[in-house]
Design an enzyme around this catalytic site. Structure first.
Site, PDB file in Angstrom:
ATOM      1  N   ASN A  89      -4.713  11.705   3.087  1.00  0.00           N
ATOM      2  CA  ASN A  89      -4.034  10.736   2.238  1.00  0.00           C
ATOM      3  C   ASN A  89      -4.233   9.290   2.678  1.00  0.00           C
ATOM      4  OD1 ASN A  89      -1.607   9.846   0.506  1.00  0.00           O
ATOM      5  ND2 ASN A  89      -0.943   9.337   2.588  1.00  0.00           N
ATOM      6  N   TYR A 156     -13.012   0.523  -3.968  1.00  0.00           N
ATOM      7  CA  TYR A 156     -11.905   1.500  -3.948  1.00  0.00           C
ATOM      8  C   TYR A 156     -12.104   2.536  -5.048  1.00  0.00           C
ATOM      9  CZ  TYR A 156      -6.918   2.965  -4.029  1.00  0.00           C
ATOM     10  OH  TYR A 156      -5.740   3.658  -3.998  1.00  0.00           O
ATOM     11  N   LYS A 160     -12.558   6.528  -4.527  1.00  0.00           N
ATOM     12  CA  LYS A 160     -11.572   7.483  -5.048  1.00  0.00           C
ATOM     13  C   LYS A 160     -12.212   8.438  -6.058  1.00  0.00           C
ATOM     14  CE  LYS A 160      -7.930   6.125  -2.713  1.00  0.00           C
ATOM     15  NZ  LYS A 160      -7.374   6.967  -1.659  1.00  0.00           N
ATOM     16  N   THR A 191       4.832   1.337  -2.671  1.00  0.00           N
ATOM     17  CA  THR A 191       4.566   1.427  -1.233  1.00  0.00           C
ATOM     18  C   THR A 191       4.048   0.060  -0.780  1.00  0.00           C
ATOM     19  OG1 THR A 191       2.242   1.985  -1.450  1.00  0.00           O
ATOM     20  CG2 THR A 191       3.799   3.835  -1.540  1.00  0.00           C
TER      21      THR A 191
HETATM   22  N1  LIG Z   1       0.524   2.899  -3.938  1.00  0.00           N
HETATM   23  C1  LIG Z   1      -0.182   3.159  -5.022  1.00  0.00           C
HETATM   24  O1  LIG Z   1       0.064   2.568  -6.105  1.00  0.00           O
HETATM   25  C2  LIG Z   1      -1.284   4.194  -4.990  1.00  0.00           C
HETATM   26  C3  LIG Z   1      -1.813   4.642  -6.203  1.00  0.00           C
HETATM   27  C4  LIG Z   1      -2.823   5.597  -6.208  1.00  0.00           C
HETATM   28  C5  LIG Z   1      -3.295   6.083  -5.001  1.00  0.00           C
HETATM   29  N2  LIG Z   1      -2.783   5.623  -3.815  1.00  0.00           N
HETATM   30  C6  LIG Z   1      -3.329   6.184  -2.566  1.00  0.00           C
HETATM   31  O2  LIG Z   1      -2.257   6.811  -1.867  1.00  0.00           O
HETATM   32  C7  LIG Z   1      -2.593   6.887  -0.471  1.00  0.00           C
HETATM   33  C8  LIG Z   1      -1.397   6.420   0.337  1.00  0.00           C
HETATM   34  O3  LIG Z   1      -1.188   5.036   0.086  1.00  0.00           O
HETATM   35  P1  LIG Z   1       0.262   4.369   0.028  1.00  0.00           P
HETATM   36  O4  LIG Z   1       0.456   3.873  -1.343  1.00  0.00           O
HETATM   37  O5  LIG Z   1       1.253   5.253   0.640  1.00  0.00           O
HETATM   38  O6  LIG Z   1      -0.027   3.054   0.905  1.00  0.00           O
HETATM   39  P2  LIG Z   1       0.449   2.606   2.337  1.00  0.00           P
HETATM   40  O7  LIG Z   1       1.930   2.671   2.426  1.00  0.00           O
HETATM   41  O8  LIG Z   1      -0.244   1.307   2.583  1.00  0.00           O
HETATM   42  O9  LIG Z   1      -0.147   3.728   3.306  1.00  0.00           O
HETATM   43  C9  LIG Z   1      -1.480   3.789   3.672  1.00  0.00           C
HETATM   44  C10 LIG Z   1      -1.563   4.699   4.885  1.00  0.00           C
HETATM   45  O10 LIG Z   1      -2.929   4.864   5.270  1.00  0.00           O
HETATM   46  C11 LIG Z   1      -3.042   4.619   6.663  1.00  0.00           C
HETATM   47  N3  LIG Z   1      -4.373   4.108   6.964  1.00  0.00           N
HETATM   48  C12 LIG Z   1      -5.013   3.073   6.370  1.00  0.00           C
HETATM   49  N4  LIG Z   1      -6.217   2.884   6.931  1.00  0.00           N
HETATM   50  C13 LIG Z   1      -6.331   3.818   7.915  1.00  0.00           C
HETATM   51  C14 LIG Z   1      -7.348   4.134   8.852  1.00  0.00           C
HETATM   52  N5  LIG Z   1      -8.492   3.449   8.898  1.00  0.00           N
HETATM   53  N6  LIG Z   1      -7.139   5.165   9.702  1.00  0.00           N
HETATM   54  C15 LIG Z   1      -5.973   5.857   9.667  1.00  0.00           C
HETATM   55  N7  LIG Z   1      -4.991   5.612   8.800  1.00  0.00           N
HETATM   56  C16 LIG Z   1      -5.176   4.598   7.943  1.00  0.00           C
HETATM   57  C17 LIG Z   1      -1.942   3.609   6.976  1.00  0.00           C
HETATM   58  O11 LIG Z   1      -1.534   3.714   8.315  1.00  0.00           O
HETATM   59  P3  LIG Z   1      -1.882   2.686   9.500  1.00  0.00           P
HETATM   60  O12 LIG Z   1      -1.889   1.300   8.911  1.00  0.00           O
HETATM   61  O13 LIG Z   1      -0.763   2.923  10.476  1.00  0.00           O
HETATM   62  O14 LIG Z   1      -3.206   3.134   9.983  1.00  0.00           O
HETATM   63  C18 LIG Z   1      -0.814   4.122   6.079  1.00  0.00           C
HETATM   64  O15 LIG Z   1      -0.115   5.152   6.724  1.00  0.00           O
HETATM   65  C19 LIG Z   1      -3.837   6.026  -0.292  1.00  0.00           C
HETATM   66  O16 LIG Z   1      -4.974   6.862  -0.220  1.00  0.00           O
HETATM   67  C20 LIG Z   1      -3.884   5.205  -1.556  1.00  0.00           C
HETATM   68  O17 LIG Z   1      -5.195   4.790  -1.856  1.00  0.00           O
HETATM   69  C21 LIG Z   1      -1.781   4.690  -3.780  1.00  0.00           C
END
Ligand SMILES: NC(=O)c1ccc[n+]([C@@H]2O[C@H](COP(=O)([O-])OP(=O)(O)OC[C@H]3O[C@@H](n4cnc5c(N)ncnc54)[C@H](OP(=O)(O)O)[C@@H]3O)[C@@H](O)[C@H]2O)c1
Length: 250
Positions: A89, A156, A160, A191
């Site tokens: 994730n 991105y 994806k 988030t």
């Molecule tokens: N929020 C949205 O609207 C949305 C919509 C569609 C899809 N998504 C997807 O949902 C997933 C979770 O995102 P979120 O919305 O929960 O955002 P978030 O709160 O920013 O979480 C992102 C997570 O990924 C980790 N991460 C980022 N780069 C990393 C790396 N190089 N190595 C290890 N961990 C890494 C971060 O942890 P650290 O910074 O501690 O490493 C954090 O725990 C992502 O894949 C995102 O693309 C989000």
């Protein structure tokens, strides 16, 4: 207790959707192995889960590095005796900008964190799932690159969309071994990734039939379904949990 006795890796567990999934999966009986780069956030989450009598361990690292993906699997096996699933994730939008203006380094970083990480994860998780007699993998994809061309998010979107293609191939390759593989496509979710700009949030809310963004726990519920035996005949899918943004034109 849908995940009772199952050991599940969750990456991106320090924040947002991954943190919500860690709490939810542990509350349904899973042993959770949490990954991200921020030690403090992971330690806090492990403490919260163990105080509630759940089982959790964490390992800090970067998902774009192959060794880290292997180490998470080793930790799951050593700590809990095997692996039954993973919620792959972790993700990043990287610096946003149109493709002609995008730095090559940005493209490479966004592909590495969002897509190549998935390859490393599958490469090391599948042999471990085989030892457990099967299991379930979930990759967090997005509506971006699938149902909406979101300006400024070319790298991105490519990453994806790439996860969906890889999911289909993995599902076809390993279905006969009792391994299910699915992509989960959240809609806009509240988030840190979504930032704090109220005007931006209002615009994103408008994309959705439900006229709101998701809470991280709602996306975690969809991931729980895909990881649990309730989804026993679901594989190779790109499952939308998008609040209807794919069908909204007005
Ligand atoms: N929020 C949205 O609207 C949305 C919509 C569609 C899809 N998504 C997807 O949902 C997933 C979770 O995102 P979120 O919305 O929960 O955002 P978030 O709160 O920013 O979480 C992102 C997570 O990924 C980790 N991460 C980022 N780069 C990393 C790396 N190089 N190595 C290890 N961990 C890494 C971060 O942890 P650290 O910074 O501690 O490493 C954090 O725990 C992502 O894949 C995102 O693309 C989000």
């Amino acid at each position: 207790m849908e995940l009772q006795g199952k050991t599940i890796i969750i990456t991106g567990a320090s924040s947002g959707i991954g943190a919500a999934a860690a709490l939810l999966f542990a509350s349904t009986g899973a042993n959770v192995v949490l990954g991200a780069r921020r030690q403090g956030e992971l330690d806090r989450l492990v403490g919260q889960i163990t105080q509630s009598h759940g089982n959790a361990v964490c390992l800090v690292g970067d998902v774009s590095e192959e060794a880290y993906n292997q180490e998470l699997v080793t930790l799951a096996e050593q700590q809990f005796g095997g692996l039954h699933g993973a919620f792959n994730n972790a993700g990043t939008t990287g610096d946003m900008g149109s493709i002609p203006d995008m730095k090559t380094e940005t493209w490479q970083e966004v592909l590495a964190v969002n897509l190549t990480s998935g390859f490393f994860a599958a490469k090391h998780q599948i042999p471990s799932l085989r030892k457990s007699g099967g299991g379930s993998l979930v990759f967090t994809s997005s509506f971006v690159g699938h149902t909406i061309g979101f300006p400024g998010m070319g790298a991105y979107a490519a990453a994806k969309a790439g996860l969906i293609g890889m999911t289909q191939v993995l599902a076809a390759e390993h279905g006969g071994e009792g391994i299910r593989v699915n992509a989960l496509l959240p809609g806009g979710t509240m988030t840190p990734m979504a930032g704090e700009d109220a005007d931006f949030h209002a615009m994103v809310r408008g994309f959705h039939a439900l006229k709101r963004m998701a809470e991280p726990a709602e996306i975690a519920q969809a991931a729980l379904f895909l990881l649990s035996d309730r989804a026993s005949f679901v594989t190779g899918s790109a499952m939308l949990a998008d609040g209807g943004n794919s069908i909204t034109k007005l």
